[in-house]
Motif scaffolding. Structure first.
Motif, PDB file in Angstrom:
ATOM      1  N   LEU A  41      24.034  47.479  34.361  1.00 46.46           N
ATOM      2  CA  LEU A  41      24.117  46.808  35.656  1.00 46.46           C
ATOM      3  C   LEU A  41      22.745  46.374  36.150  1.00 46.46           C
ATOM      4  O   LEU A  41      22.597  45.263  36.685  1.00 46.46           O
ATOM      5  CB  LEU A  41      24.770  47.737  36.676  1.00 46.46           C
ATOM      6  CG  LEU A  41      26.217  48.150  36.382  1.00 46.46           C
ATOM      7  CD1 LEU A  41      26.702  49.152  37.421  1.00 46.46           C
ATOM      8  CD2 LEU A  41      27.135  46.934  36.336  1.00 46.46           C
ATOM      9  N   HIS A  94      21.531  42.622  36.801  1.00 47.85           N
ATOM     10  CA  HIS A  94      21.058  42.296  38.149  1.00 47.85           C
ATOM     11  C   HIS A  94      19.673  41.661  38.111  1.00 47.85           C
ATOM     12  O   HIS A  94      19.421  40.652  38.792  1.00 47.85           O
ATOM     13  CB  HIS A  94      21.030  43.570  38.995  1.00 47.85           C
ATOM     14  CG  HIS A  94      20.443  43.389  40.355  1.00 47.85           C
ATOM     15  ND1 HIS A  94      21.040  42.627  41.343  1.00 47.85           N
ATOM     16  CD2 HIS A  94      19.282  43.864  40.900  1.00 47.85           C
ATOM     17  CE1 HIS A  94      20.288  42.643  42.426  1.00 47.85           C
ATOM     18  NE2 HIS A  94      19.214  43.377  42.184  1.00 47.85           N
ATOM     19  N   MET A 106      29.891  39.144  38.239  1.00 49.81           N
ATOM     20  CA  MET A 106      30.534  40.163  39.088  1.00 49.81           C
ATOM     21  C   MET A 106      29.843  40.179  40.447  1.00 49.81           C
ATOM     22  O   MET A 106      29.286  41.186  40.876  1.00 49.81           O
ATOM     23  CB  MET A 106      30.474  41.542  38.427  1.00 49.81           C
ATOM     24  CG  MET A 106      31.303  41.656  37.153  1.00 49.81           C
ATOM     25  SD  MET A 106      31.502  43.381  36.565  1.00 49.81           S
ATOM     26  CE  MET A 106      29.827  43.741  36.052  1.00 49.81           C
ATOM     27  N   GLU A 113      30.868  40.335  43.315  1.00 47.96           N
ATOM     28  CA  GLU A 113      31.404  41.215  44.355  1.00 47.96           C
ATOM     29  C   GLU A 113      30.621  42.531  44.446  1.00 47.96           C
ATOM     30  O   GLU A 113      30.647  43.210  45.471  1.00 47.96           O
ATOM     31  CB  GLU A 113      32.881  41.533  44.067  1.00 47.96           C
ATOM     32  CG  GLU A 113      33.811  40.337  44.159  1.00 47.96           C
ATOM     33  CD  GLU A 113      33.850  39.485  42.893  1.00 47.96           C
ATOM     34  OE1 GLU A 113      34.599  38.504  42.865  1.00 47.96           O
ATOM     35  OE2 GLU A 113      33.103  39.810  41.930  1.00 47.96           O
ATOM     36  N   ILE A 114      29.939  42.894  43.359  1.00 52.66           N
ATOM     37  CA  ILE A 114      29.238  44.174  43.305  1.00 52.66           C
ATOM     38  C   ILE A 114      27.853  44.048  43.927  1.00 52.66           C
ATOM     39  O   ILE A 114      27.100  43.120  43.606  1.00 52.66           O
ATOM     40  CB  ILE A 114      29.106  44.660  41.850  1.00 52.66           C
ATOM     41  CG1 ILE A 114      30.488  44.929  41.258  1.00 52.66           C
ATOM     42  CG2 ILE A 114      28.243  45.915  41.768  1.00 52.66           C
ATOM     43  CD1 ILE A 114      30.453  45.319  39.792  1.00 52.66           C
ATOM     44  N   THR A 115      27.515  44.968  44.804  1.00 54.10           N
ATOM     45  CA  THR A 115      26.172  45.066  45.369  1.00 54.10           C
ATOM     46  C   THR A 115      25.494  46.289  44.772  1.00 54.10           C
ATOM     47  O   THR A 115      25.972  47.418  44.937  1.00 54.10           O
ATOM     48  CB  THR A 115      26.219  45.196  46.902  1.00 54.10           C
ATOM     49  OG1 THR A 115      26.872  44.039  47.448  1.00 54.10           O
ATOM     50  CG2 THR A 115      24.808  45.304  47.469  1.00 54.10           C
ATOM     51  N   ILE A 116      24.402  46.060  44.061  1.00 58.45           N
ATOM     52  CA  ILE A 116      23.700  47.162  43.413  1.00 58.45           C
ATOM     53  C   ILE A 116      22.988  48.033  44.448  1.00 58.45           C
ATOM     54  O   ILE A 116      22.317  47.532  45.346  1.00 58.45           O
ATOM     55  CB  ILE A 116      22.669  46.620  42.401  1.00 58.45           C
ATOM     56  CG1 ILE A 116      23.386  45.988  41.204  1.00 58.45           C
ATOM     57  CG2 ILE A 116      21.748  47.723  41.914  1.00 58.45           C
ATOM     58  CD1 ILE A 116      24.125  46.977  40.354  1.00 58.45           C
ATOM     59  N   LEU A 132      25.301  53.603  43.908  1.00 58.42           N
ATOM     60  CA  LEU A 132      26.290  53.087  42.966  1.00 58.42           C
ATOM     61  C   LEU A 132      25.876  53.396  41.530  1.00 58.42           C
ATOM     62  O   LEU A 132      26.709  53.774  40.700  1.00 58.42           O
ATOM     63  CB  LEU A 132      26.452  51.579  43.150  1.00 58.42           C
ATOM     64  CG  LEU A 132      27.433  50.894  42.184  1.00 58.42           C
ATOM     65  CD1 LEU A 132      28.851  51.396  42.436  1.00 58.42           C
ATOM     66  CD2 LEU A 132      27.372  49.383  42.330  1.00 58.42           C
ATOM     67  N   LEU A 185      33.312  52.257  39.844  1.00 60.39           N
ATOM     68  CA  LEU A 185      32.430  51.131  40.122  1.00 60.39           C
ATOM     69  C   LEU A 185      32.945  50.293  41.296  1.00 60.39           C
ATOM     70  O   LEU A 185      32.167  49.717  42.054  1.00 60.39           O
ATOM     71  CB  LEU A 185      32.314  50.258  38.873  1.00 60.39           C
ATOM     72  CG  LEU A 185      31.388  49.054  38.915  1.00 60.39           C
ATOM     73  CD1 LEU A 185      29.941  49.497  39.114  1.00 60.39           C
ATOM     74  CD2 LEU A 185      31.516  48.229  37.629  1.00 60.39           C
ATOM     75  N   MET A 186      34.267  50.244  41.457  1.00 59.52           N
ATOM     76  CA  MET A 186      34.899  49.395  42.467  1.00 59.52           C
ATOM     77  C   MET A 186      35.210  50.121  43.773  1.00 59.52           C
ATOM     78  O   MET A 186      35.724  49.516  44.711  1.00 59.52           O
ATOM     79  CB  MET A 186      36.223  48.836  41.911  1.00 59.52           C
ATOM     80  CG  MET A 186      36.128  48.013  40.654  1.00 59.52           C
ATOM     81  SD  MET A 186      35.487  46.349  40.955  1.00 59.52           S
ATOM     82  CE  MET A 186      33.901  46.497  40.116  1.00 59.52           C
ATOM     83  N   LEU A 234      34.716  48.544  47.316  1.00 60.88           N
ATOM     84  CA  LEU A 234      35.079  47.144  47.516  1.00 60.88           C
ATOM     85  C   LEU A 234      36.443  47.067  48.180  1.00 60.88           C
ATOM     86  O   LEU A 234      37.241  47.992  48.121  1.00 60.88           O
ATOM     87  CB  LEU A 234      35.116  46.407  46.174  1.00 60.88           C
ATOM     88  CG  LEU A 234      33.803  46.275  45.400  1.00 60.88           C
ATOM     89  CD1 LEU A 234      34.016  45.438  44.144  1.00 60.88           C
ATOM     90  CD2 LEU A 234      32.713  45.657  46.258  1.00 60.88           C
ATOM     91  N   ILE A 274      38.449  43.426  44.690  1.00 58.50           N
ATOM     92  CA  ILE A 274      38.804  44.006  43.388  1.00 58.50           C
ATOM     93  C   ILE A 274      39.784  43.100  42.659  1.00 58.50           C
ATOM     94  O   ILE A 274      39.650  42.837  41.465  1.00 58.50           O
ATOM     95  CB  ILE A 274      39.406  45.412  43.569  1.00 58.50           C
ATOM     96  CG1 ILE A 274      38.374  46.355  44.176  1.00 58.50           C
ATOM     97  CG2 ILE A 274      39.885  45.961  42.224  1.00 58.50           C
ATOM     98  CD1 ILE A 274      38.936  47.701  44.580  1.00 58.50           C
TER      99      ILE A 274
END
Length: 365
Positions: A192, A196, A205, A207-210, A214, A235-236, A239, A244
């Motif tokens: 990830l 990133h 992806m 939607e994912i905020t590092i 997380l 991971l989700m 969200l 998702i």
């Protein structure tokens, strides 16, 4: 005709790791030569053959030329005069561009052995920039070899690829294939972070905020040896359902992963607060999550939420809910249904019996 072992088998042997699969390159041969020796052709885009006894893959040495965006836009060329170095220069990373001859001699034209010793991911040539799948593969390797770093020039090349839109040409199935493999490695957080840092994560992806939290959660899931659906759900977890569903639809995520992720995000607060739930609420949660029919998935649900708390030992909420589910499943719904004189009340009667059973369990817990 000369045969060399290449790629991961050579790399892993040099790293002192178990070798699972062997890939081979054949130099100085034609497809007809391979057929005469009993090899079975399986390649669609370029000649790949299976050994008649070991079933390992043997590919004719090849060159390739970029003809269109994405990872499918290549024309391949094989001929007896294609050299081993011609083949190796088109590979992704120097650590994967080392060949071992049948007598054990190593051919390492691009410094892969030194990069293994220095723990560096470095692209072999500018050909890396022509195939966006290589960004995903490098990120996946980072999840496996988590102490390796990405060479600055390689990271810069990946950023240019993202900026040029190469990543946007990836097909969903291939993205999910690589992401899923990365999630199942020992340190998926590294995948990830690499995605990133080069900008690819926002494209595939978004939607994912590092966050540091997380990354801890997903590595914790890996450390527990949990299944892919649980790791994806972890991971989700924070969200929304819509996010998702959107990500899962775009990447063609398998239903078992998507459904568990949606359920875990929806029930996160309820599970975390399970120590304060009464029998009625516990039964409702079990019914809502279809735990009575799918107890294994319910157990996965509890595992995913435990990851969010970074719980490696006893997760008291899970013990309470798992015990409650077991008590509810112990109710003989069939017998109750047969003994009920009012068919319309059967669901109500069964539910009440389950609540009573769970209440008895909670009173003893």
């Amino acid at each position: 005709m000369k045969i060399y072992t290449v790629g991961g088998a050579v790399r892993d042997q040099l790293l002192g790791l178990p070798v699972k699969d062997h890939d081979h390159v054949v130099v100085g041969a034609t497809p007809e030569d391979m057929l005469r020796q009993g090899f079975r052709p399986v390649g669609k885009d370029f000649p790949v053959f299976l050994h008649p006894k070991t079933q390992e893959e043997y590919a004719l040495a090849r060159t390739e030329r970029k003809t269109a965006p994405g990872y499918r836009g290549f024309v391949f060329h094989t001929a007896p005069d294609v050299t081993l170095e011609d083949d190796l220069v088109r590979r992704d990373l120097t650590i994967n561009a080392i060949a071992r001859a049948e007598d054990g001699t190593l051919t390492d034209p691009f410094g892969g052995i030194q990069d293994i010793q220095s723990k560096i991911f470095r692209h072999v040539s500018d050909a890396f920039g022509e195939d966006p799948v290589r960004i995903l593969r490098l990120a996946r390797f980072a999840a496996r070899f988590h102490t390796f770093t990405v060479a600055p020039a390689t990271m810069e090349l990946m950023r240019r690829m993202v900026a040029d839109g190469e990543v946007d040409a990836l097909v969903a199935e291939r993205v999910w294939q690589e992401v899923a493999k990365g999630l199942m490695e020992s340190h998926p957080a590294r995948m990830l972070t690499v995605l990133h840092e080069c900008g690819a994560l926002a494209r595939i992806m978004g939607e994912i905020t590092i966050s540091e939290r997380l990354l801890q959660v997903i590595d914790h899931a890996a450390a527990q040896g949990l299944d892919l659906p649980v790791r994806f759900a972890a991971l989700m977890l924070h969200l929304s359902k819509d996010a998702i569903e959107q990500l899962s639809e775009r990447l063609r995520v398998p239903n078992e992963c998507r459904e568990l992720a949606v359920m875990a995000a929806r029930e996160l607060d309820h599970i975390n607060g399970a120590l304060d739930l009464g029998a009625e609420a516990v039964v409702s949660l079990c019914e809502r999550c279809d735990g009575l029919r799918k107890p294994q998935r319910f157990a996965q649900l509890l595992q995913a939420v435990a990851c969010d708390g970074l719980v490696a030992g006893d997760f008291l909420q899970a013990a309470r809910l798992q015990g409650g589910l077991d008590a509810a499943r112990g109710v003989n719904a069939g017998a109750l249904a047969q003994g009920c004189t009012e068919p319309k009340r059967i669901p109500e009667v069964i539910h009440a019996a389950r609540v009573a059973a769970v209440a008895a369990f909670l009173a003893q817990a």
